[in-house]
Design a protein around this motif. Structure first.
Motif, short mmCIF file in Angstrom:
data_model
loop_
_atom_site.label_atom_id
_atom_site.label_comp_id
_atom_site.label_asym_id
_atom_site.label_seq_id
_atom_site.Cartn_x
_atom_site.Cartn_y
_atom_site.Cartn_z
N ASN A 86 20.51 0.00 14.53
CA ASN A 86 20.93 1.25 13.90
C ASN A 86 22.23 1.03 13.13
O ASN A 86 23.31 0.94 13.73
N ASP A 87 22.13 0.95 11.82
CA ASP A 87 23.31 0.70 10.99
C ASP A 87 24.38 1.76 11.16
O ASP A 87 25.59 1.47 11.07
N SER A 88 23.97 2.99 11.40
CA SER A 88 24.95 4.08 11.51
C SER A 88 25.87 3.90 12.71
O SER A 88 27.01 4.37 12.70
N LEU A 89 25.40 3.20 13.75
CA LEU A 89 26.25 2.97 14.92
C LEU A 89 27.42 2.05 14.57
O LEU A 89 28.54 2.25 15.07
N ARG A 90 27.18 1.06 13.71
CA ARG A 90 28.29 0.20 13.27
C ARG A 90 29.30 1.01 12.47
O ARG A 90 30.51 0.89 12.66
N THR A 91 28.79 1.84 11.57
CA THR A 91 29.67 2.68 10.76
C THR A 91 30.48 3.61 11.66
O THR A 91 31.70 3.78 11.47
N PHE A 117 16.43 -7.27 3.87
CA PHE A 117 17.65 -6.68 3.33
C PHE A 117 17.39 -5.27 2.81
O PHE A 117 16.37 -5.02 2.16
N SER A 118 18.32 -4.36 3.08
CA SER A 118 18.19 -2.98 2.61
C SER A 118 19.44 -2.61 1.81
O SER A 118 20.50 -2.37 2.37
N SER A 119 19.30 -2.54 0.51
CA SER A 119 20.43 -2.16 -0.35
C SER A 119 20.89 -0.75 -0.06
O SER A 119 22.10 -0.46 -0.09
N SER A 120 19.96 0.15 0.23
CA SER A 120 20.33 1.54 0.45
C SER A 120 21.20 1.71 1.70
O SER A 120 22.15 2.50 1.71
N LYS A 121 20.91 0.93 2.74
CA LYS A 121 21.70 1.02 3.97
C LYS A 121 23.11 0.46 3.75
O LYS A 121 24.09 1.01 4.27
N ILE A 122 23.21 -0.64 3.02
CA ILE A 122 24.52 -1.21 2.72
C ILE A 122 25.33 -0.24 1.86
O ILE A 122 26.52 0.00 2.10
N PHE A 138 33.82 -7.55 2.63
CA PHE A 138 32.39 -7.72 2.42
C PHE A 138 32.02 -9.14 2.85
O PHE A 138 32.60 -10.11 2.36
N ARG A 139 31.06 -9.25 3.77
CA ARG A 139 30.68 -10.56 4.31
C ARG A 139 29.30 -10.95 3.81
O ARG A 139 28.28 -10.36 4.21
N CYS A 140 29.25 -11.93 2.95
CA CYS A 140 28.03 -12.36 2.29
C CYS A 140 27.51 -13.65 2.91
O CYS A 140 28.25 -14.63 3.03
N HIS A 141 26.25 -13.68 3.28
CA HIS A 141 25.58 -14.91 3.74
C HIS A 141 24.79 -15.49 2.56
O HIS A 141 24.56 -14.81 1.55
N TYR A 142 24.37 -16.74 2.71
CA TYR A 142 23.58 -17.35 1.63
C TYR A 142 22.27 -16.59 1.45
O TYR A 142 21.87 -16.28 0.33
N LYS A 143 21.63 -16.27 2.57
CA LYS A 143 20.38 -15.52 2.49
C LYS A 143 20.68 -14.09 2.06
O LYS A 143 21.59 -13.46 2.59
N HIS A 144 19.95 -13.60 1.11
CA HIS A 144 20.12 -12.26 0.54
C HIS A 144 21.44 -12.12 -0.22
O HIS A 144 21.95 -11.00 -0.40
N ASN A 145 22.02 -13.24 -0.66
CA ASN A 145 23.32 -13.14 -1.33
C ASN A 145 23.24 -12.35 -2.64
O ASN A 145 24.17 -11.64 -3.00
N SER A 146 22.12 -12.47 -3.38
CA SER A 146 22.06 -11.85 -4.69
C SER A 146 22.09 -10.32 -4.62
O SER A 146 22.92 -9.69 -5.30
N PRO A 147 21.23 -9.67 -3.82
CA PRO A 147 21.32 -8.20 -3.77
C PRO A 147 22.63 -7.70 -3.15
O PRO A 147 23.15 -6.66 -3.55
N PHE A 148 23.16 -8.47 -2.21
CA PHE A 148 24.43 -8.06 -1.60
C PHE A 148 25.56 -8.13 -2.61
O PHE A 148 26.38 -7.21 -2.73
N LEU A 149 25.62 -9.23 -3.37
CA LEU A 149 26.68 -9.37 -4.36
C LEU A 149 26.55 -8.35 -5.49
O LEU A 149 27.55 -7.93 -6.07
N SER A 150 25.33 -7.93 -5.78
CA SER A 150 25.15 -6.86 -6.76
C SER A 150 25.82 -5.58 -6.29
O SER A 150 26.44 -4.85 -7.08
N LEU A 151 25.71 -5.29 -5.00
CA LEU A 151 26.36 -4.12 -4.43
C LEU A 151 27.88 -4.27 -4.46
O LEU A 151 28.61 -3.32 -4.73
#
Length: 343
Positions: A86-91, A117-122, A138-151
């Motif tokens: 649940n992403d909201s618990l971290r928030t 990866f969920s762009s909407s949740k991030i 912002f902590r970026c991993h190699y996997k899914h780096n492109s959509p995360f860096l776009s955000l």
């Protein structure tokens, strides 16, 4: 913020002790990974606030990248599993008014690279945190780096921190070249602090492999001196200790990794497998006559919690057969060394 070094510390006893015995100035900004709801019987947030009181700019993250296994420590499982689900618990954790009121904590927007990866949740996480915090990491991993860096490109603000977390991977590998360029160019365009983060001590390194007073070839700490060549403004690591997977149990295997600034390497020392007594009967005398021990001044040894503890064990004023304590000594020595020599 103009820091050079970001030590990542799991928020547990020995790393907390190492941090508490350090005296970071503006060159060093720690990142605490919160892994349990409580520290013994005390609420983690209360203890975190108390132990960082008077400090500026403490980054905090909940490491949902940690895999949960059958042998994961129960306290870690019970805390991280709901956070993963649940992403909201971290928030909500980061928005706890006790943390917000301090004005010194920087929450981290991160994701689990092992799940879709969920762009909407991030995006939602960024928007909620931004209501209470001026600065985000912002902590970026190699996997899914492109959509995360776009955000990051769309929603970061000047002064935010962008971390490229390579885990144990070789930062020189050609597959990372384009990501390095994107992370650093984005940081330069948007006024972000860029951090190259690596875990330098391999998870598969065992104490039984170590040879007394010999450099451990499997440990590559070179990004400490090379990060700027890749246009990063800071580097990060796990404070001279292994980034373990937070599992329970295990067999006593005495060992010690002693950091040398002169060679930017770690020297290894080992005792007898399954023999806790060999921390003091074998490890201790080997360390006291070692190359790195001779490298450091008496001033360092007296002011460093790790080195002064080793001296106290030798003098019989401190017990020396606790495996976690020796891990804390190693972290404390590493942090103290970087305090002294970073320029």
């Amino acid at each position: 913020m103009d820091f050079q070094y970001m030590p990542v510390l799991r928020y547990r006893e020995q790393e907390r002790i190492a941090y508490g015995n350090s005296n970071f100035d503006s060159r060093i900004t720690p990142l605490f990974e919160v892994i349990t709801e409580k520290q013994r019987s005390t609420d983690t947030i209360d203890k975190l606030i108390r132990e960082t009181s008077g400090k500026d700019n403490v980054i905090i993250d909940i490491p949902i990248y940690v895999p949960i296994k059958p042998n994961t420590q129960p306290s870690v499982t019970s805390f991280l599993n709901p956070m993963k689900a649940n992403d909201s618990l971290r928030t909500q954790f980061f928005l706890d008014q006790r943390l917000v009121n301090q004005g010194t904590f920087i929450p981290t927007v991160s994701y689990d690279p092992q799940v879709p990866f969920s762009s909407s949740k991030i995006k939602e996480q960024i928007q909620e945190l931004r209501k209470k915090y001026t600065t985000l990491a912002f902590r970026c991993h190699y996997k899914h780096n492109s959509p995360f860096l776009s955000l990051v490109e769309s929603y970061s603000n000047e002064g935010d921190i962008l971390i490229f977390d390579l885990d144990e991977a070789n930062y020189r590998h050609s597959k990372f070249e384009e990501v390095h360029k994107r992370v650093t160019s984005t940081s330069q365009k948007k006024g972000l602090k860029s951090v190259l983060l690596r875990s330098t001590i391999p998870k598969d390194l065992t104490n039984t492999e170590l040879e007394n007073d010999e450099i451990v070839d499997k440990i590559d700490n070179s990004h400490l001196k090379k990060y700027s060549e890749y246009n990063y403004s800071a580097f990060g690591d796990y404070a001279g200790v292994k980034k373990d997977e937070l599992t329970k149990g295990g067999v006593i295997s005495p060992g010690y990794l002693f950091y040398s600034w002169e060679s930017n390497s770690f020297y290894g020392y080992k005792g007898n497998f399954k023999s806790a007594n060999s921390f003091t009967t074998i490890l201790l005398p080997e360390i006291l006559k070692s190359k790195p021990w001779k490298e450091f001044t008496d001033s360092h040894k007296n002011s460093c919690y790790g080195c002064s503890s080793i001296t106290a064990i030798d003098q019989g004023t401190k017990k020396g057969n606790s495996q976690p304590s020796w891990k804390g000594f190693a972290a404390s020595h590493y942090l103290k060394t970087l305090e002294e020599f970073l320029k």
